[in-house]
Design an enzyme around this catalytic site. Structure first.
Site, short mmCIF file in Angstrom:
data_model
loop_
_atom_site.label_atom_id
_atom_site.label_comp_id
_atom_site.label_asym_id
_atom_site.label_seq_id
_atom_site.Cartn_x
_atom_site.Cartn_y
_atom_site.Cartn_z
N LYS A 47 0.83 -1.20 0.00
CA LYS A 47 0.00 0.00 0.00
C LYS A 47 0.87 1.25 0.00
O LYS A 47 2.00 1.22 0.48
CB LYS A 47 -0.85 0.03 1.29
CG LYS A 47 -2.00 -0.94 1.33
CD LYS A 47 -2.80 -0.77 2.61
CE LYS A 47 -3.93 -1.77 2.69
NZ LYS A 47 -4.97 -1.57 1.66
N ARG B 68 -10.93 -11.02 1.24
CA ARG B 68 -11.83 -11.98 0.61
C ARG B 68 -11.20 -13.36 0.53
O ARG B 68 -11.88 -14.37 0.61
CB ARG B 68 -12.24 -11.47 -0.78
CG ARG B 68 -11.08 -11.26 -1.72
CD ARG B 68 -11.42 -10.38 -2.91
NE ARG B 68 -11.54 -8.97 -2.55
CZ ARG B 68 -11.86 -8.01 -3.40
NH1 ARG B 68 -12.09 -8.30 -4.68
NH2 ARG B 68 -11.94 -6.77 -2.99
N1 BES Z 1 -8.27 -3.61 4.23
C1 BES Z 1 -8.41 -3.12 2.92
C2 BES Z 1 -9.67 -2.29 2.71
C3 BES Z 1 -9.75 -0.98 3.44
C4 BES Z 1 -9.42 0.19 2.81
C5 BES Z 1 -10.23 -0.92 4.73
C6 BES Z 1 -9.54 1.40 3.47
C7 BES Z 1 -10.33 0.26 5.40
C8 BES Z 1 -10.01 1.44 4.78
C9 BES Z 1 -8.47 -4.28 1.94
O1 BES Z 1 -7.77 -5.41 2.29
C10 BES Z 1 -7.90 -3.78 0.67
O2 BES Z 1 -6.74 -3.49 0.64
N2 BES Z 1 -8.70 -3.73 -0.37
C11 BES Z 1 -8.27 -3.29 -1.64
C12 BES Z 1 -8.87 -4.21 -2.65
C13 BES Z 1 -8.36 -4.03 -4.04
C14 BES Z 1 -6.90 -4.38 -4.13
C15 BES Z 1 -9.18 -4.91 -4.95
C16 BES Z 1 -8.73 -1.85 -1.84
O3 BES Z 1 -9.83 -1.52 -1.41
O4 BES Z 1 -7.98 -1.08 -2.41
MN MN Z 2 -5.75 -5.31 1.70
#
Ligand code: BES
Ligand code: MN
Ligand code: ZN
Length: 496
Positions: free
Chosen positions: A276, A350
């Site tokens: 990230k 997921r």
């Molecule tokens: N934990 C994150 C989602 C999230 C984002 C929670 C902001 C709380 C605040 C999740 O695991 C994630 O990283 N999701 C990605 C999915 C994408 C790569 C398809 C996202 O939302 O960017």
């Molecule tokens: Mn994630």
């Protein structure tokens, strides 16, 4: 916080502050009118001069200068009567109590106006008060060497306007609900170096012992034997061992229905190899908010003992970048037998829920609710104000909506239709875990649906409400414990 009742009228209780409510037609409760009289119509004057309008969430603190037993009055606007509800009342209570606490109040009395009691049950309103004060004034722990804050310590209800039974019933329930929410938010707030999957499993152990729940903590070796290879793959990038936490509450042994609650418990989400951006990454300590809601709800369910059966499955690990980390392009075998092609290592929630949901079905869940901070897309769609909900069963969707309504944790239903399936079509596996930016939150649902088969199921994406940017209503800035009280209400509704 200590909760009490008194036979005295609110104008006669010697507390630091009394909270009163006013409608937007400038109507005070009976107790309010009496206090206004004792204050030589000071409240009426402020209404005449339009300094008090009664609009929703308006909040004013006044000193009583010895005219009544309480030192201060906090007057909160209830807004338009068409919009009144116990939920809105709870929000107003939270705002008033926070104002009182910030002014140094330690002992508080709260009025439950008869104009609300005419429309809503008094026990429900008392419960709303308890939740409003407890949550609205809750201070998340900090790690400062010195921290000084005055806190509300005692709250009283007056028996002049409320029956003993409604006070007792509402107080008991309110405390259990509020304790659960506070626990969940505290766990989400804990830094990832303190709260690891192992520590979370220890917390679950305490809950199970205290409430007499069956517990099973499934570690790496047994997860291998169960073919939970999707869950294990995500965990492999971290030195922290993964834990699958199973809790079971059996309140209706003769009933075939078993509610399965499945929580995402990623104690830190770095994104994995597709790491990230640095900005805001510290918030990913709360990527176990779904797990926290499930565990705290099980605590409350084990305490309130409704007539229903619940099995909880928490999948907990870290998503890190170690040399064993799973990679884009990997193909994973899941517990269900289906295969996953990994496109994005940051879509890990997921992937672990795939095995969590399959395991809950294996344990006999006849309906499933999963709860997870799953997608940033949910935050983009609904902001922090609502939970994004998807599902395959109208009855269960309706049940969850009702429970969320009672909790004052609003949900919004998104579509989950076949037309979205192609997003996650993989050329080499049964499903891939990411399919581009469009319909991002729905894709989460499309993916999970593969692992629930025909079992009625609802998915709650709490990525937005799990974290609040500011103090607002019952929520403080930071981790909120969102979803916890919805799950408790859901179980209680099942047990009716
Ligand atoms: N934990 C994150 C989602 C999230 C984002 C929670 C902001 C709380 C605040 C999740 O695991 C994630 O990283 N999701 C990605 C999915 C994408 C790569 C398809 C996202 O939302 O960017
Ligand atoms: Mn994630
Ligand atoms: Zn995540």
């Amino acid at each position: 916080m200590e909760w009490n009742r008194t036979s005295k009228a609110l104008s006669q209780v010697a507390v630091d502050a009394v909270i009163l409510f006013v409608t937007d037609t400038l109507h005070l409760s009976k107790e309010g009118k009496l206090i206004d009289l004792r204050l030589n119509h000071y409240l009426s004057q402020l209404m005449d001069s339009e300094e008090i309008t009664g609009r929703f969430e308006e909040c004013m603190l006044l000193h009583t200068r010895g005219e009544i037993a309480a030192q201060k009055v906090v007057l909160v606007g209830m807004g338009n009567e068409k919009k009144w509800s116990p939920q809105r009342f709870r929000q107003c209570v939270a705002i008033g109590a926070r104002k009182a606490q910030q002014s140094g109040v330690k002992e508080l009395a709260v009025s439950v106006p008869e104009f609300l009691e005419k429309r809503f049950g008094s026990a429900d309103l008392v419960q709303a008060v308890v939740e409003g004060v407890e949550l609205g004034c809750y201070e998340l722990p900090n790690y400062k060497q010195i921290s000084r804050n005055t806190r509300i310590q005692k709250v009283v209800f007056s028996e002049q306007t409320l029956s003993k039974t409604s006070i007792e019933v509402g107080m008991e329930r309110g405390r259990v609900f509020a304790e659960a929410s506070k626990k969940a938010s505290t766990w989400c707030h804990e830094p990832s170096n303190h709260l690891t999957p192992t520590v979370l499993a220890n917390y679950a152990d305490e809950v199970a012992k205290r409430c007499g729940l069956e517990i099973d903590i499934v570690d790496k070796d047994r997860l291998e034997a169960l073919n939970a290879h999707a869950f294990l793959a995500v965990a492999k990038g971290s030195a922290e061992p993964p834990k699958l936490i199973m809790l079971r509450y059996q309140g209706a042994p003769d009933d075939e229905e078993v509610l399965g609650l499945v929580g995402k418990g990623v104690t830190f989400d770095s994104g994995g190899l597709q790491i990230k951006p640095h900005e805001g990454m510290e918030k990913m300590k709360s990527d176990m908010s779904g797990a926290a809601a499930v565990l705290a709800a099980m605590d409350a369910i084990g305490t309130l003992k409704p007539h229903c059966n619940v099995v909880a499955v928490i999948v907990s690990c870290e998503n890190m970048t170690g040399s064993h980390a799973y990679r884009p392009g990997d193909v994973l075998q899941t517990m269900s037998g289906k295969t996953i092609e990994v496109i994005h290592t940051d879509a890990e929630g997921r992937v672990i829920l795939a095995d969590g949901l399959a395991y809950a079905r294996k344990l006999g869940a006849t309906k499933l609710v999963d709860i997870a901070t799953l997608t940033g897309a949910a935050v983009v769609c609904l902001g922090r104000e609502k939970t994004l909900m998807l599902g395959n069963d109208d009855t269960l969707l309706q049940d969850v909506s009702v429970a969320a309504g009672l909790a004052g944790e609003p949900v919004w239903k998104f579509p989950l239709e076949e037309e979205y399936d192609y997003y996650l079509h993989s050329d080499i596996a049964d499903v891939k875990n990411e399919g581009g930016r469009a319909a991002g939150a729905i894709q989460g649902g499309v993916f999970l649906q593969h692992f629930v088969e025909d079992t009625p199921w609802v998915h709650l994406d709490i990525a937005g409400p799990a974290f609040s940017q500011k103090d607002s209503g019952i929520y403080r800035k930071g981790a909120t414990g969102a979803g916890t009280r919805t799950l408790i209400h859901l179980a209680l509704q099942m047990g009716l």
